[in-house]
Design a protein around this motif. Structure first.
Motif, PDB file in Angstrom:
ATOM      1  N   TYR A 208       0.829  -1.219   0.000  1.00 16.61           N
ATOM      2  CA  TYR A 208       0.000   0.000   0.000  1.00 16.61           C
ATOM      3  C   TYR A 208       0.857   1.260   0.000  1.00 16.61           C
ATOM      4  O   TYR A 208       0.524   2.252  -0.637  1.00 16.61           O
ATOM      5  CB  TYR A 208      -0.934   0.000   1.210  1.00 16.61           C
ATOM      6  CG  TYR A 208      -1.934   1.130   1.170  1.00 16.61           C
ATOM      7  CD1 TYR A 208      -3.072   1.037   0.372  1.00 16.61           C
ATOM      8  CD2 TYR A 208      -1.731   2.292   1.907  1.00 16.61           C
ATOM      9  CE1 TYR A 208      -3.980   2.077   0.309  1.00 16.61           C
ATOM     10  CE2 TYR A 208      -2.635   3.336   1.855  1.00 16.61           C
ATOM     11  CZ  TYR A 208      -3.763   3.222   1.055  1.00 16.61           C
ATOM     12  OH  TYR A 208      -4.667   4.267   0.984  1.00 16.61           O
ATOM     13  N   SER A 227      -8.393   0.469   7.351  1.00 15.07           N
ATOM     14  CA  SER A 227      -9.160  -0.775   7.304  1.00 15.07           C
ATOM     15  C   SER A 227     -10.657  -0.485   7.321  1.00 15.07           C
ATOM     16  O   SER A 227     -11.442  -1.124   6.609  1.00 15.07           O
ATOM     17  CB  SER A 227      -8.790  -1.669   8.495  1.00 15.07           C
ATOM     18  OG  SER A 227      -7.444  -2.071   8.405  1.00 15.07           O
ATOM     19  N   TRP A 230     -11.585   1.060   3.859  1.00 14.99           N
ATOM     20  CA  TRP A 230     -11.691   0.029   2.824  1.00 14.99           C
ATOM     21  C   TRP A 230     -12.989  -0.760   2.957  1.00 14.99           C
ATOM     22  O   TRP A 230     -13.601  -1.154   1.968  1.00 14.99           O
ATOM     23  CB  TRP A 230     -10.483  -0.906   2.893  1.00 14.99           C
ATOM     24  CG  TRP A 230      -9.182  -0.238   2.602  1.00 14.99           C
ATOM     25  CD1 TRP A 230      -8.966   0.827   1.766  1.00 14.99           C
ATOM     26  CD2 TRP A 230      -7.899  -0.568   3.141  1.00 14.99           C
ATOM     27  NE1 TRP A 230      -7.640   1.174   1.759  1.00 14.99           N
ATOM     28  CE2 TRP A 230      -6.954   0.337   2.586  1.00 14.99           C
ATOM     29  CE3 TRP A 230      -7.449  -1.540   4.040  1.00 14.99           C
ATOM     30  CZ2 TRP A 230      -5.604   0.289   2.902  1.00 14.99           C
ATOM     31  CZ3 TRP A 230      -6.097  -1.596   4.364  1.00 14.99           C
ATOM     32  CH2 TRP A 230      -5.182  -0.683   3.799  1.00 14.99           C
ATOM     33  N   TRP A 263      -7.581   3.153  -4.197  1.00 20.10           N
ATOM     34  CA  TRP A 263      -8.658   2.162  -4.327  1.00 20.10           C
ATOM     35  C   TRP A 263      -9.143   2.101  -5.776  1.00 20.10           C
ATOM     36  O   TRP A 263      -9.303   1.020  -6.352  1.00 20.10           O
ATOM     37  CB  TRP A 263      -9.789   2.517  -3.378  1.00 20.10           C
ATOM     38  CG  TRP A 263     -10.923   1.536  -3.355  1.00 20.10           C
ATOM     39  CD1 TRP A 263     -12.091   1.613  -4.054  1.00 20.10           C
ATOM     40  CD2 TRP A 263     -11.000   0.317  -2.600  1.00 20.10           C
ATOM     41  NE1 TRP A 263     -12.895   0.542  -3.788  1.00 20.10           N
ATOM     42  CE2 TRP A 263     -12.251  -0.282  -2.895  1.00 20.10           C
ATOM     43  CE3 TRP A 263     -10.142  -0.321  -1.708  1.00 20.10           C
ATOM     44  CZ2 TRP A 263     -12.659  -1.491  -2.331  1.00 20.10           C
ATOM     45  CZ3 TRP A 263     -10.551  -1.522  -1.130  1.00 20.10           C
ATOM     46  CH2 TRP A 263     -11.785  -2.096  -1.446  1.00 20.10           C
ATOM     47  N   HIS A 279      -3.897  -3.008  -2.677  1.00 21.94           N
ATOM     48  CA  HIS A 279      -4.811  -3.655  -1.732  1.00 21.94           C
ATOM     49  C   HIS A 279      -4.787  -5.174  -1.923  1.00 21.94           C
ATOM     50  O   HIS A 279      -5.766  -5.781  -2.360  1.00 21.94           O
ATOM     51  CB  HIS A 279      -6.228  -3.112  -1.906  1.00 21.94           C
ATOM     52  CG  HIS A 279      -6.326  -1.622  -1.824  1.00 21.94           C
ATOM     53  ND1 HIS A 279      -6.104  -0.806  -2.919  1.00 21.94           N
ATOM     54  CD2 HIS A 279      -6.606  -0.801  -0.775  1.00 21.94           C
ATOM     55  CE1 HIS A 279      -6.241   0.464  -2.538  1.00 21.94           C
ATOM     56  NE2 HIS A 279      -6.549   0.488  -1.251  1.00 21.94           N
ATOM     57  N   HIS A 282      -7.613  -7.285  -0.473  1.00 23.00           N
ATOM     58  CA  HIS A 282      -9.003  -6.981  -0.838  1.00 23.00           C
ATOM     59  C   HIS A 282      -9.303  -7.325  -2.302  1.00 23.00           C
ATOM     60  O   HIS A 282     -10.178  -6.706  -2.920  1.00 23.00           O
ATOM     61  CB  HIS A 282      -9.304  -5.494  -0.587  1.00 23.00           C
ATOM     62  CG  HIS A 282      -9.292  -5.125   0.859  1.00 23.00           C
ATOM     63  ND1 HIS A 282     -10.276  -5.505   1.736  1.00 23.00           N
ATOM     64  CD2 HIS A 282      -8.387  -4.427   1.586  1.00 23.00           C
ATOM     65  CE1 HIS A 282      -9.990  -5.043   2.948  1.00 23.00           C
ATOM     66  NE2 HIS A 282      -8.842  -4.389   2.881  1.00 23.00           N
TER      67      HIS A 282
END
Length: 336
Positions: A208, A227, A230, A263, A279, A282
């Motif tokens: 990140y 966190s 996200w 993101w 990420h 994720h």
């Protein structure tokens, strides 16, 4: 770990060359390289070692002599640190006014060095050190004032410049310094060091923050907040802008914009069948969002974020701006 406890393991060879090499040091050294790899910490440790009265065999400072005590107390008479200062936006008596961070090293700061440069060292046969960090925050006037000092160096003075963006320095300043390209830690080095510091999920955090272990270690509190951010972003169209907006600007508007930028960057990558960059933990959520996102709107929003980041330091209503941005985000996943 390195045998020199004050430096990072990936800096050992540079340290041996500078602190243990035995050669005469140049009057100006320029440490440059990527942000977040420990250049400033190295410069501080090197400065203290040069001023130390009882250096260890590995070249490091003893941490016990009067000189080291002065250095640790930020009161060493032979050391000057120049960096962008803080200035109040308004009278200190008004508690509602925040402190504005200066972004430049001023010409006044450079000129104030004149008395320091004209003096002899406080210690017999000692050196005097001027540390500038980050050097690229010199403006035209202060850079030119510094250049004169580098062209006619005072005896016994060593300038140490730390720069994240070498291209922003005057070529004439660069030419008068010994350039040292500071090493970027390999992923195994960075992960090993972070694990020794007790950092959990080090691999994901390192991705990140683009390979910067120093930033990862310094921003552990931020990762707890991220966190939660996200988790909200993974909701896609169901995200509630008024809930997430305050979380995004809790540290700064710019930090919030960067979080959304990263993101979206990964969402674009996944949409185009490429690897996510930031990420790693994720991927599932990003893939689910990428399957539903309108790519054209996604790319448009990415451009809008670039513009918003430029305005992030301005005193605007960031709550409303961020809510509007997040509302646009929820619309990325609508069918029309």
């Amino acid at each position: 770990m390195s045998s020199v406890t004050d430096i990072y393991p990936w800096q050992t060879q540079i340290w041996e060359r500078l602190a243990q090499g035995g050669q005469r040091l140049p009057h100006a050294i320029l440490l440059h390289g990527r942000a977040g790899i420990g250049k400033y910490d190295f410069a501080r440790s090197f400065s203290q070692s040069l001023l130390c009265l009882n250096r260890k065999p590995d070249g490091s400072a003893c941490k016990a002599c009067p000189s080291c005590n002065w250095f640790n107390d930020e009161s060493h008479p032979d050391f000057r640190l120049l960096s962008p200062e803080q200035e109040a936006e308004a009278d200190d008596a008004v508690p509602s006014k925040k402190t504005k961070k200066k972004t430049q090293i001023s010409v006044a700061q450079i000129r104030d060095l004149s008395d320091f440069l004209s003096l002899s060292s406080h210690q017999s046969s000692g050196v005097r050190i001027v540390l500038l960090h980050p050097a690229e925050t010199l403006n035209i006037a202060s850079a030119n004032a510094l250049l004169k000092m580098l062209e006619e160096p005072a005896p016994g003075v060593i300038f140490i410049l730390v720069a994240h963006q070498l291209q922003r320095l005057l070529p004439t300043i660069i030419s008068r310094c010994q350039k040292i390209n500071m090493p970027v830690p390999s992923e195994p080095q960075a992960l090993s060091w972070l694990e020794q510091q007790g950092v959990k999920n080090a691999k994901q955090q390192l991705a990140y923050l683009e390979g910067s272990p120093i930033k990862v270690f310094a921003e552990q509190v931020q990762f707890d907040q991220l966190s939660e951010i996200w988790r909200h972003l993974a909701l896609g169209a169901k995200l509630e802008p008024y809930v997430l907006a305050p979380l995004l600007i809790a540290n700064s508007a710019e930090a919030g914009v960067i979080a959304v930028q990263k993101w979206l960057y990964d969402m674009v990558a996944v949409k185009l069948g490429q690897q996510a960059r930031y990420h790693l933990q994720h991927i599932g959520a990003l893939q689910a969002l990428a399957d539903r996102v309108n790519l054209s709107r996604l790319l448009d929003m990415h451009k809008k974020l670039n513009e918003l980041r430029k305005l992030a330091s301005h005193p605007l209503n960031h709550d409303l701006q961020m809510e509007g941005l997040l509302l646009d985000y929820t619309k990325l996943f609508s069918a029309t």
